[in-house]
Design a protein around this motif. Structure first.
Motif, mmCIF file in Angstrom:
data_model
loop_
_atom_site.group_PDB
_atom_site.id
_atom_site.type_symbol
_atom_site.label_atom_id
_atom_site.label_comp_id
_atom_site.label_asym_id
_atom_site.label_seq_id
_atom_site.Cartn_x
_atom_site.Cartn_y
_atom_site.Cartn_z
ATOM 1 N N LEU A 2 38.288 19.162 51.234
ATOM 2 C CA LEU A 2 38.910 18.632 50.016
ATOM 3 C C LEU A 2 38.893 19.693 48.924
ATOM 4 O O LEU A 2 39.889 19.892 48.212
ATOM 5 N N ASP A 3 37.779 20.394 48.805
ATOM 6 C CA ASP A 3 37.673 21.456 47.799
ATOM 7 C C ASP A 3 38.674 22.567 48.094
ATOM 8 O O ASP A 3 39.356 23.067 47.202
ATOM 9 N N ASN A 4 38.793 22.941 49.361
ATOM 10 C CA ASN A 4 39.728 23.998 49.757
ATOM 11 C C ASN A 4 41.183 23.603 49.495
ATOM 12 O O ASN A 4 41.982 24.411 49.012
ATOM 13 N N VAL A 5 41.544 22.370 49.841
ATOM 14 C CA VAL A 5 42.917 21.895 49.639
ATOM 15 C C VAL A 5 43.261 21.889 48.148
ATOM 16 O O VAL A 5 44.343 22.322 47.743
ATOM 17 N N THR A 6 42.333 21.412 47.342
ATOM 18 C CA THR A 6 42.566 21.354 45.894
ATOM 19 C C THR A 6 42.772 22.745 45.318
ATOM 20 O O THR A 6 43.708 22.990 44.566
ATOM 21 N N LYS A 7 41.891 23.658 45.677
ATOM 22 C CA LYS A 7 42.010 25.037 45.190
ATOM 23 C C LYS A 7 43.318 25.675 45.642
ATOM 24 O O LYS A 7 43.998 26.362 44.865
ATOM 25 N N GLU A 8 43.662 25.450 46.915
ATOM 26 C CA GLU A 8 44.849 26.100 47.462
ATOM 27 C C GLU A 8 46.124 25.587 46.803
ATOM 28 O O GLU A 8 47.056 26.350 46.539
ATOM 29 N N ALA A 9 46.192 24.277 46.526
ATOM 30 C CA ALA A 9 47.362 23.727 45.845
ATOM 31 C C ALA A 9 47.472 24.271 44.429
ATOM 32 O O ALA A 9 48.562 24.620 43.960
ATOM 33 N N LEU A 10 46.346 24.377 43.735
ATOM 34 C CA LEU A 10 46.347 24.914 42.370
ATOM 35 C C LEU A 10 46.694 26.402 42.359
ATOM 36 O O LEU A 10 47.263 26.907 41.391
ATOM 37 N N ARG A 11 46.344 27.100 43.440
ATOM 38 C CA ARG A 11 46.694 28.520 43.549
ATOM 39 C C ARG A 11 48.181 28.693 43.811
ATOM 40 O O ARG A 11 48.858 29.484 43.150
ATOM 41 N N LEU A 12 48.687 27.935 44.773
ATOM 42 C CA LEU A 12 50.060 28.143 45.239
ATOM 43 C C LEU A 12 51.105 27.696 44.219
ATOM 44 O O LEU A 12 52.116 28.372 44.025
ATOM 45 N N ILE A 13 50.866 26.565 43.563
ATOM 46 C CA ILE A 13 51.821 26.063 42.565
ATOM 47 C C ILE A 13 51.072 25.698 41.285
ATOM 48 O O ILE A 13 50.791 24.514 41.028
ATOM 49 N N PRO A 14 50.719 26.684 40.467
ATOM 50 C CA PRO A 14 50.045 26.362 39.206
ATOM 51 C C PRO A 14 51.013 25.660 38.252
ATOM 52 O O PRO A 14 52.141 26.118 38.078
ATOM 53 N N PRO A 15 50.615 24.540 37.647
ATOM 54 C CA PRO A 15 51.519 23.851 36.706
ATOM 55 C C PRO A 15 51.994 24.749 35.568
ATOM 56 O O PRO A 15 53.157 24.678 35.163
ATOM 57 N N VAL A 16 51.097 25.606 35.056
ATOM 58 C CA VAL A 16 51.492 26.577 34.019
ATOM 59 C C VAL A 16 51.906 27.854 34.734
ATOM 60 O O VAL A 16 51.070 28.568 35.286
ATOM 61 N N HIS A 17 53.202 28.141 34.717
ATOM 62 C CA HIS A 17 53.736 29.279 35.469
ATOM 63 C C HIS A 17 53.314 30.606 34.867
ATOM 64 O O HIS A 17 52.975 31.559 35.581
ATOM 65 N N SER A 18 53.340 30.704 33.543
ATOM 66 C CA SER A 18 52.988 31.938 32.849
ATOM 67 C C SER A 18 52.717 31.608 31.390
ATOM 68 O O SER A 18 52.947 30.486 30.943
ATOM 69 N N SER A 19 52.226 32.599 30.661
ATOM 70 C CA SER A 19 51.901 32.388 29.255
ATOM 71 C C SER A 19 52.295 33.620 28.460
ATOM 72 O O SER A 19 52.433 34.714 29.019
ATOM 73 N N LEU A 20 52.483 33.436 27.161
ATOM 74 C CA LEU A 20 52.948 34.535 26.315
ATOM 75 C C LEU A 20 51.938 34.802 25.207
ATOM 76 O O LEU A 20 51.402 33.867 24.594
ATOM 77 N N ARG A 21 51.678 36.079 24.957
ATOM 78 C CA ARG A 21 50.803 36.496 23.867
ATOM 79 C C ARG A 21 51.506 37.576 23.050
ATOM 80 O O ARG A 21 52.401 38.264 23.556
ATOM 81 N N VAL A 22 51.073 37.725 21.797
ATOM 82 C CA VAL A 22 51.626 38.778 20.942
ATOM 83 C C VAL A 22 50.465 39.581 20.365
ATOM 84 O O VAL A 22 49.426 39.026 19.996
#
Length: 566
Positions: free
Chosen positions: A391-411
């Protein structure tokens, strides 16, 4: 009179000339001296050509990032919205770590903060500097391990309510436990979104939206409309125009602006009243020497804000409290519901993995139904779930493969030297062994969350594949990645990392346990694709205007269906 008109005309002409000169200088001349232009990067097509689409579109971005690393190295110069917008795309873990760790040098751009503030107020997502530090300091005790564990029974309760709702849907479609092979199409994105709204409503406010059962609640409708219609279905050009010219939404409001205003009025009235009621209850309890036992985040925030250990000048206003609860509603419901949705879709695509996970989960199912367990027994069950390896592996792998936050911007708020751990490719075709890249004040840095999660040189050649077993034997290079959670950037890193990470993990593992021990999921014939609309959301092909959808075929699970998978 003539002289006045002449002076006025001269003033206007001079002002226009000054503005034109300023625009020309910053658009065409200043960029030529930007040190980022010394870095190698993809070619620009046309005066206003940019690289935003291939970098931001999750359908194209994995191949784009891979090609950039091969051609231009790990610190790449990309073009933003115009000739004045040269950006750094760091694909070097050391560089990304530096940017996220130094949050006072690399802030969220004012454009992002204005958009967030215009929707949910200046909570922790939008605040910067001492304001963010003060808000985070007040909120941190509310997210302690002890307080998060106290919310476990609430999550189980809503997970079981969702289960019962789906059983009702299946039964009405003829998929009773007697006919377990009967499958019914269910939009899991829609229903899980309702369930997580219910969870965060109770966990955040102590307020029951009852969204699983109905959508008539006024406060639920306000939040849902604002997050779905105003954010994910807003028109790009009008949204950008509203950021740079905010008065246009007041003078010429479109449907989106009117929706936001109407929803905000409801939230201020209803949620604002909740804040005052809870504040009064806490104050009354203190007068009578009775400690407030409420465990919702709003109550914990209010109690933390008046704690004697907190100096008066470090406390935050009631308005800031409400803004942060709004932030929890947005960040806590949408991101977790999407992470769960993507996980179920992946498990539907890989039935052997789904069966293997179900087999593991069934080993901890108590003899007493979850709905009849005491709070202590429920917390104990969750502790057992947390330690299940697959269960821990599946959760981590899903969060790795399709992160809800695709990218972020900084200045960059000042000139800075960003350290590098790979050779730097320069625009003249040479490769330098320099130890840093210079980022001038005012330049954007594009933090590629998905790119580092999917980097083949770090995770291996199968990095784009769903393989939970990879977590039992990770490549050594993974240890170099920054990340609050398991060397993943999914929850970000540094001072601005996700404060609700523990709560999100509780929700994910609890919901997966309840749903997979009661249902079997498989794919429909509808094509589902990823689109980056504020967050990475699922859409059915040719049905984008219908909003986020993830239809799956669902049937009841009965124990004799269990298949042992090695």
């Amino acid at each position: 009179m003539y002289s006045v008109l002449f002076l006025l005309s001269s003033f206007v002409s001079a002002s226009l000339l000054l503005l034109s000169s300023y625009a020309v200088f910053h658009t065409f001349i200043a960029p030529r001296f930007n040190p980022l232009r010394k870095l190698a990067g993809p070619p620009i097509r046309g005066l206003f050509g940019n690289h935003m689409s291939p970098v931001l579109d999750p359908f194209r971005s994995p191949k784009t990032h891979e090609a950039y690393v091969q051609k231009y190295g790990r610190n790449v110069r990309i073009r933003g919205l115009g000739p004045w917008d040269e950006r750094l795309l760091p694909l070097d873990p050391v560089s990304v770590s530096h940017v996220l760790k130094n949050s006072t040098i690399y802030e969220k751009p004012w454009q992002s903060r204005r958009l967030i503030t215009s929707l949910i107020g200046c909570g922790m997502l939008a605040a910067e500097g001492h304001v963010h530090k003060r808000q985070r300091r007040v909120a941190t005790p509310a997210f302690s391990i002890q307080n998060m564990r106290a919310l476990v029974p609430l999550v189980f309760s809503k997970g079981n309510e969702l289960k019962e709702k789906w059983i009702e849907i299946l039964d009405s479609a003829g998929g009773s436990s007697v006919d377990s092979a009967r499958e019914t199409e269910i939009d899991v994105c829609h229903w899980i979104s309702r369930a997580t709204f219910d969870v965060i409503g109770l966990a955040g406010f102590g307020y029951n939206f009852n969204a699983i059962q109905k959508q008539s609640d006024e406060l639920f409708s306000a939040y849902k409309e604002m997050f779905e219609i105003a954010v994910s279905q807003g028109e790009g050009f009008r949204t950008i125009l509203g950021i740079y010219l905010p008065t246009i939404n007041n003078l010429f409001p479109d449907n989106r602006a009117r929706t936001v205003l109407r929803c905000q009025e409801v939230i201020r009235r209803v949620a604002g009243k909740l804040v005052q009621q809870k504040k009064s209850r806490i104050q009354e309890g203190e007068k009578n020497g009775i400690a407030n036992a409420d465990k919702d985040l709003l109550s914990l925030l209010l109690k933390s804000n008046v704690a004697t250990s907190l100096p008066p000048d470090q406390r935050i206003s009631d308005e800031d409290i409400l803004h942060n609860v709004n932030t929890f509603m947005f960040a806590g419901s949408d991101t977790t519901s999407l992470a769960l949705t993507w996980t179920l879709l992946l498990l539907a695509r890989y039935p052997a993995m789904q069966s293997r996970l179900r087999t593991e989960l069934l080993t901890v199912v108590p003899t007493t139904p979850e709905s009849q367990l005491t709070p202590e027994e429920t917390e104990s069950l969750h502790s057992t779930l947390s330690n299940l390896p697959y269960l821990d592996n599946v959760t981590k792998e899903a969060l790795r493969l399709i992160p809800p936050v695709h990218s972020s911007l900084r200045v960059a708020t000042q000139d800075d030297e960003v350290p590098v751990s790979y050779p730097v490719h320069l625009s003249d075709g040479t490769v330098s062994d320099q130890k840093s890249v210079r980022v001038p004040k005012g330049s954007f840095v594009h933090v590629p969350v998905e790119a580092l999660n999917l980097d083949k040189e770090i995770w291996g050649e199968d990095a784009w594949e769903f393989d939970p077993d990879r977590w039992d034997n990770l490549p050594e290079a993974v240890q170099s990645l920054p990340g609050l959670f398991s060397n993943l950037l999914t929850f970000s890193a540094g001072p601005r990392s996700c404060i609700g990470m523990r709560f999100s993990m509780i929700e994910m593992k609890t919901f997966l346990y309840i749903l997979l021990t009661n249902f079997v999921f498989s794919e429909t014939d509808k094509k589902i694709y990823k689109a980056n609309v504020v967050l990475t959301r699922p859409y059915v092909s040719r049905q984008f205007k219908m909003g986020s959808q993830c239809p799956l075929l669902v049937k009841r699970f009965v124990k004799q269906d269990t298949v042992s998978v090695p």
